[in-house]
Scaffold this motif. Structure first.
Motif, PDB file in Angstrom:
ATOM      1  N   PRO A 368       0.832  -1.208   0.000  1.00 53.43           N
ATOM      2  CA  PRO A 368       0.000   0.000   0.000  1.00 53.43           C
ATOM      3  C   PRO A 368       0.863   1.252   0.000  1.00 53.43           C
ATOM      4  O   PRO A 368       1.970   1.272   0.544  1.00 53.43           O
ATOM      5  CB  PRO A 368      -0.799  -0.128   1.308  1.00 53.43           C
ATOM      6  CG  PRO A 368      -0.762  -1.576   1.648  1.00 53.43           C
ATOM      7  CD  PRO A 368       0.565  -2.078   1.161  1.00 53.43           C
ATOM      8  N   ASP A 369       0.346   2.314  -0.590  1.00 51.82           N
ATOM      9  CA  ASP A 369       1.106   3.550  -0.726  1.00 51.82           C
ATOM     10  C   ASP A 369       1.626   4.069   0.612  1.00 51.82           C
ATOM     11  O   ASP A 369       2.783   4.466   0.731  1.00 51.82           O
ATOM     12  CB  ASP A 369       0.240   4.630  -1.377  1.00 51.82           C
ATOM     13  CG  ASP A 369      -0.028   4.335  -2.846  1.00 51.82           C
ATOM     14  OD1 ASP A 369       0.730   3.548  -3.435  1.00 51.82           O
ATOM     15  OD2 ASP A 369      -0.988   4.889  -3.394  1.00 51.82           O
ATOM     16  N   GLU A 370       0.767   4.087   1.621  1.00 49.12           N
ATOM     17  CA  GLU A 370       1.183   4.640   2.901  1.00 49.12           C
ATOM     18  C   GLU A 370       2.291   3.793   3.532  1.00 49.12           C
ATOM     19  O   GLU A 370       3.218   4.321   4.134  1.00 49.12           O
ATOM     20  CB  GLU A 370      -0.005   4.730   3.864  1.00 49.12           C
ATOM     21  CG  GLU A 370       0.382   5.425   5.176  1.00 49.12           C
ATOM     22  CD  GLU A 370      -0.816   5.678   6.072  1.00 49.12           C
ATOM     23  OE1 GLU A 370      -1.102   4.812   6.919  1.00 49.12           O
ATOM     24  OE2 GLU A 370      -1.443   6.736   5.921  1.00 49.12           O
ATOM     25  N   GLN A 371       2.210   2.483   3.352  1.00 44.82           N
ATOM     26  CA  GLN A 371       3.259   1.615   3.886  1.00 44.82           C
ATOM     27  C   GLN A 371       4.594   1.878   3.196  1.00 44.82           C
ATOM     28  O   GLN A 371       5.637   1.946   3.846  1.00 44.82           O
ATOM     29  CB  GLN A 371       2.860   0.151   3.714  1.00 44.82           C
ATOM     30  CG  GLN A 371       3.854  -0.829   4.332  1.00 44.82           C
ATOM     31  CD  GLN A 371       3.456  -2.258   4.062  1.00 44.82           C
ATOM     32  OE1 GLN A 371       3.883  -2.873   3.079  1.00 44.82           O
ATOM     33  NE2 GLN A 371       2.609  -2.792   4.934  1.00 44.82           N
ATOM     34  N   VAL A 372       4.546   2.057   1.874  1.00 49.10           N
ATOM     35  CA  VAL A 372       5.771   2.334   1.134  1.00 49.10           C
ATOM     36  C   VAL A 372       6.361   3.667   1.584  1.00 49.10           C
ATOM     37  O   VAL A 372       7.576   3.805   1.759  1.00 49.10           O
ATOM     38  CB  VAL A 372       5.504   2.337  -0.380  1.00 49.10           C
ATOM     39  CG1 VAL A 372       6.749   2.777  -1.140  1.00 49.10           C
ATOM     40  CG2 VAL A 372       5.071   0.952  -0.831  1.00 49.10           C
ATOM     41  N   ALA A 373       5.491   4.667   1.780  1.00 51.55           N
ATOM     42  CA  ALA A 373       5.974   5.955   2.267  1.00 51.55           C
ATOM     43  C   ALA A 373       6.674   5.790   3.607  1.00 51.55           C
ATOM     44  O   ALA A 373       7.680   6.454   3.882  1.00 51.55           O
ATOM     45  CB  ALA A 373       4.803   6.931   2.386  1.00 51.55           C
ATOM     46  N   GLY A 374       6.157   4.904   4.433  1.00 52.61           N
ATOM     47  CA  GLY A 374       6.803   4.636   5.714  1.00 52.61           C
ATOM     48  C   GLY A 374       8.178   4.014   5.550  1.00 52.61           C
ATOM     49  O   GLY A 374       9.113   4.329   6.296  1.00 52.61           O
ATOM     50  N   HIS A 375       8.337   3.160   4.560  1.00 49.97           N
ATOM     51  CA  HIS A 375       9.645   2.554   4.289  1.00 49.97           C
ATOM     52  C   HIS A 375      10.654   3.625   3.873  1.00 49.97           C
ATOM     53  O   HIS A 375      11.810   3.591   4.308  1.00 49.97           O
ATOM     54  CB  HIS A 375       9.515   1.497   3.193  1.00 49.97           C
ATOM     55  CG  HIS A 375       8.921   0.211   3.664  1.00 49.97           C
ATOM     56  ND1 HIS A 375       9.641  -0.962   3.754  1.00 49.97           N
ATOM     57  CD2 HIS A 375       7.674  -0.096   4.091  1.00 49.97           C
ATOM     58  CE1 HIS A 375       8.864  -1.939   4.197  1.00 49.97           C
ATOM     59  NE2 HIS A 375       7.657  -1.426   4.408  1.00 49.97           N
ATOM     60  N   TYR A 376      10.201   4.552   3.045  1.00 48.31           N
ATOM     61  CA  TYR A 376      11.089   5.640   2.651  1.00 48.31           C
ATOM     62  C   TYR A 376      11.452   6.505   3.858  1.00 48.31           C
ATOM     63  O   TYR A 376      12.576   6.985   3.980  1.00 48.31           O
ATOM     64  CB  TYR A 376      10.435   6.503   1.575  1.00 48.31           C
ATOM     65  CG  TYR A 376      10.605   5.959   0.184  1.00 48.31           C
ATOM     66  CD1 TYR A 376      11.656   6.371  -0.624  1.00 48.31           C
ATOM     67  CD2 TYR A 376       9.723   5.012  -0.326  1.00 48.31           C
ATOM     68  CE1 TYR A 376      11.823   5.872  -1.901  1.00 48.31           C
ATOM     69  CE2 TYR A 376       9.879   4.498  -1.597  1.00 48.31           C
ATOM     70  CZ  TYR A 376      10.926   4.929  -2.386  1.00 48.31           C
ATOM     71  OH  TYR A 376      11.092   4.417  -3.648  1.00 48.31           O
ATOM     72  N   GLY A 377      10.483   6.717   4.739  1.00 46.62           N
ATOM     73  CA  GLY A 377      10.740   7.512   5.936  1.00 46.62           C
ATOM     74  C   GLY A 377      11.769   6.874   6.843  1.00 46.62           C
ATOM     75  O   GLY A 377      12.647   7.553   7.387  1.00 46.62           O
ATOM     76  N   ILE A 378      11.678   5.562   7.009  1.00 47.28           N
ATOM     77  CA  ILE A 378      12.666   4.853   7.830  1.00 47.28           C
ATOM     78  C   ILE A 378      14.051   4.995   7.210  1.00 47.28           C
ATOM     79  O   ILE A 378      15.045   5.236   7.905  1.00 47.28           O
ATOM     80  CB  ILE A 378      12.277   3.372   7.976  1.00 47.28           C
ATOM     81  CG1 ILE A 378      11.029   3.235   8.856  1.00 47.28           C
ATOM     82  CG2 ILE A 378      13.433   2.560   8.570  1.00 47.28           C
ATOM     83  CD1 ILE A 378      10.479   1.819   8.929  1.00 47.28           C
ATOM     84  N   ALA A 379      14.127   4.839   5.893  1.00 49.88           N
ATOM     85  CA  ALA A 379      15.417   4.979   5.204  1.00 49.88           C
ATOM     86  C   ALA A 379      15.990   6.377   5.427  1.00 49.88           C
ATOM     87  O   ALA A 379      17.195   6.533   5.706  1.00 49.88           O
ATOM     88  CB  ALA A 379      15.235   4.710   3.711  1.00 49.88           C
ATOM     89  N   TYR A 380      15.141   7.383   5.300  1.00 49.08           N
ATOM     90  CA  TYR A 380      15.591   8.763   5.515  1.00 49.08           C
ATOM     91  C   TYR A 380      16.129   8.959   6.924  1.00 49.08           C
ATOM     92  O   TYR A 380      17.216   9.527   7.123  1.00 49.08           O
ATOM     93  CB  TYR A 380      14.429   9.723   5.257  1.00 49.08           C
ATOM     94  CG  TYR A 380      14.623  11.102   5.849  1.00 49.08           C
ATOM     95  CD1 TYR A 380      15.617  11.951   5.369  1.00 49.08           C
ATOM     96  CD2 TYR A 380      13.827  11.541   6.903  1.00 49.08           C
ATOM     97  CE1 TYR A 380      15.808  13.216   5.919  1.00 49.08           C
ATOM     98  CE2 TYR A 380      14.002  12.799   7.455  1.00 49.08           C
ATOM     99  CZ  TYR A 380      14.993  13.633   6.961  1.00 49.08           C
ATOM    100  OH  TYR A 380      15.187  14.878   7.509  1.00 49.08           O
TER     101      TYR A 380
END
Length: 437
Positions: A368-380
């Motif tokens: 899901p889009d929101e989950q993917v955004a969370g993955h990017y946030g963790i990476a950041y």
């Protein structure tokens, strides 16, 4: 952008937060166009050199094929001279009448892109096309835009020719995407914009922007914003050498589905694709020019990929967090962590079922889009911690060791940061959990 993987073939992506006003997701491909491109070079066949006497035992078919290759090379040299000299008719003259309209359109696009180098050579010997006097042969073209004497980008096309004193090109198909072979990307990203589209182009100090003529009036504003993003991206050249020129293509709906193989997810807003020769081309999706200030973040993110990613080799999926973390850090451009757009979905993921592993962070294609955004946030946040604690110089050295040199974090953190990867990873996880509270 998801890291290039020898098995997945996915491109590096960046998600644009759907909760933001832009309601879009950023995709920064590093594959799909791949992060490593066309590692092979021109064949070792002595194409273009004076013919030598055949060995008494040499296969007559091989002798004939070599002579055909030499004649084709002469035609390709004439074509290159015509292109660089601005001779549109001469560029198309090597082909049959059926192929010439396509070559004339390519000529116009290449000239709009300010081609400065163009060379075609047979890659291997021609083989029979099944009809008398006709041959098939792979042609590798090498080209540069704007910058003289750049490291050329390669492109391979399967062609068919009718032999004669001056062979005629009978078919000149579009380039196709290729897959990984033995862990290396030996191919190319798919159909290139100048192969299929009329282009309008503007060139600035550090950036070239291009789109179809329908979007010509949007290019001046895009160029200005891309130039500003390039100043940031230049500081993310982890090898110490910035790209000689950033190439940015804005795609309309038709182009988005066709350029570089198409097949992009609906949430994609942009990607960076490796085209070889040390060049990553950035592609912006339809509607991105309406993102307001969000476009600046997209550009910084994507151009940082172009500045930081290796030209050859690939990184393992386990390094996805590092590749995307650096690009997200560039996109944020020094803003406070509390202002990071992806903090809300990151909090939900971290407080949900995230297991604290960074090397397993690459999101599933159907996530899901929101989950993917969370993955990017963790990476950041993980990369942000490395920068905050150790400074950019050492954080970049770590990136280079893992992404460029393909070393495992456990092999590098002691020498770069002075502590074990197990200890440092725990620190990153603790920082992430604290940042999203």
């Amino acid at each position: 952008m998801p890291p290039v993987s020898p098995t997945s073939g996915s491109r590096p992506r960046r998600r644009w937060p759907l909760w933001a006003a832009a309601v879009a997701v950023v995709l920064t491909l590093s594959v799909g166009v791949p992060v490593v491109l066309l590692t092979g070079g021109v064949s070792d066949v002595a194409v273009g050199e004076p013919a030598t006497a055949a060995s008494p035992t040499e296969n007559p078919t091989t002798v004939a094929a070599r002579q055909v290759a030499e004649r084709i090379t002469a035609q390709l040299d004439k074509q290159a001279t015509a292109l660089l000299g601005g001779d549109r008719s001469g560029f198309a003259a090597i082909a049959s009448s059926a192929v010439r309209p396509d070559l004339r359109r390519r000529f116009d696009a290449l000239k709009a892109l300010r081609v400065t180098h163009w060379q075609g050579r047979p890659s291997g010997l021609p083989t029979s096309a099944g009809r008398a006097g006709e041959w098939r042969v792979s042609i590798e073209f090498q080209y540069c835009f704007v910058v003289p004497n750049c490291q050329p980008s390669p492109m391979v096309v399967e062609t068919r020719w009718r032999d004669g004193a001056e062979p005629r090109l009978l078919t000149f198909p579009k380039s196709k995407s290729s897959a990984y072979v033995n862990g290396r990307y030996n191919g190319q990203p798919g159909v290139l914009p100048w192969e299929v589209s009329k282009l309008a182009v503007l060139v600035g100090k550090r950036v070239m922007v291009a789109s179809t003529p329908a979007h010509r009036n949007r290019l001046p504003g895009l160029l200005k914003r891309a130039e500003a993003a390039a100043k940031v991206a230049d500081t993310y050249a982890v090898t110490g050498t910035s790209p000689d020129l950033y190439r940015v293509f804005y795609a309309g709906p038709k182009e988005w589905d066709r350029w570089y193989g198409g097949d992009q997810p609906e949430w994609g807003a942009g990607y960076a694709v490796n085209v070889g020769g040390g060049h990553h081309e950035v592609v912006l999706a339809p509607e991105t020019l309406g993102y307001g200030p969000g476009l600046d973040e997209v550009l910084r993110h994507e151009l940082a990929h172009a500045a930081s990613l290796p030209d050859k080799g690939y990184w393992d999926d386990s390094a996805w967090w590092l590749v995307e973390g650096l690009a997200e850090h560039a996109g944020a451009d020094g803003q406070q962590v509390a202002r990071y757009e992806g903090l809300v979905p990151t909090r939900r993921l971290v407080e949900g079922d995230w297991d604290g592993k960074l090397d397993k962070l690459l999101p599933a294609a159907d996530a899901p889009d929101e989950q993917v955004a969370g993955h990017y946030g963790i990476a950041y946040l993980a990369f942000r911690h490395l920068v905050d604690r150790f400074g950019e110089e050492r954080a970049f050295a770590f990136f280079k060791a893992v992404v460029h040199d393909l070393r495992l974090p456990a092999q590098t953190t002691e020498e770069i940061f002075g502590e074990s990867w197990a200890s440092l990873r725990k620190e990153c996880v603790a920082y992430i959990r604290k940042a999203v509270r």
